[in-house]
Scaffold this motif. Structure first.
Motif, mmCIF file in Angstrom:
data_model
loop_
_atom_site.group_PDB
_atom_site.id
_atom_site.type_symbol
_atom_site.label_atom_id
_atom_site.label_comp_id
_atom_site.label_asym_id
_atom_site.label_seq_id
_atom_site.Cartn_x
_atom_site.Cartn_y
_atom_site.Cartn_z
ATOM 1 N N LEU A 182 -4.203 32.696 -6.063
ATOM 2 C CA LEU A 182 -4.217 34.057 -6.481
ATOM 3 C C LEU A 182 -3.907 35.438 -5.851
ATOM 4 N N LYS B 252 -2.574 38.591 -7.518
ATOM 5 C CA LYS B 252 -3.348 39.028 -8.773
ATOM 6 C C LYS B 252 -4.688 39.494 -8.290
ATOM 7 N N ILE B 253 -5.099 39.221 -7.122
ATOM 8 C CA ILE B 253 -6.058 39.818 -6.540
ATOM 9 C C ILE B 253 -5.605 40.205 -5.238
ATOM 10 N N GLU C 279 -0.297 35.496 -5.158
ATOM 11 C CA GLU C 279 0.395 35.643 -6.410
ATOM 12 C C GLU C 279 0.134 37.407 -6.587
#
Length: 112
Positions: A12, A17-18, A15
């Motif tokens: 994540l 996303k966090i 990517e």
């Protein structure tokens, strides 16, 4: 080595996303990493600061970080034949580990 959940958290992070802080808190809650010193990266180009980011050393050591600043830091270090991942894996003490200046450009990396 991260657990399966830890690997998902790192995915994540890679990517986007966090963010690093979220990943660090989650990995610490899982017990995959302990409190860790931070690797601070500073890059100055043409006298203007472009990067000033602190990454928990435990996360930085996991592998190539896909952070917006990572390419800039890697590019400057690459001019001098320095591999960022190898450098971060070998650090065991606090203090400045890189201070490179080239004309108006400068890269500093230190553990705090």
């Amino acid at each position: 080595m991260p657990s399966d959940d830890g690997k998902q958290i790192l995915k994540l992070l890679a990517e986007g996303k966090i963010d690093v802080e979220q990943a660090y808190r989650l990995l610490r809650a899982l017990g995959d990493i302990e409190d860790s010193p931070r690797a601070r990266h500073r890059v100055t180009e043409d006298g203007e600061q472009k990067v000033n980011v602190a990454i928990p050393l435990a996360i930085a050591r996991v592998g190539k970080m896909k952070l917006a600043s990572s390419g800039l830091v890697r590019g400057h270090l690459g001019k001098f034949g320095i591999d960022l991942d190898e450098l971060l894996r070998s650090v065991d003490f606090p203090g400045k580990i890189v201070d490179i200046a080239d004309d108006e450009d400068r890269v500093e990396i230190f553990v705090e």
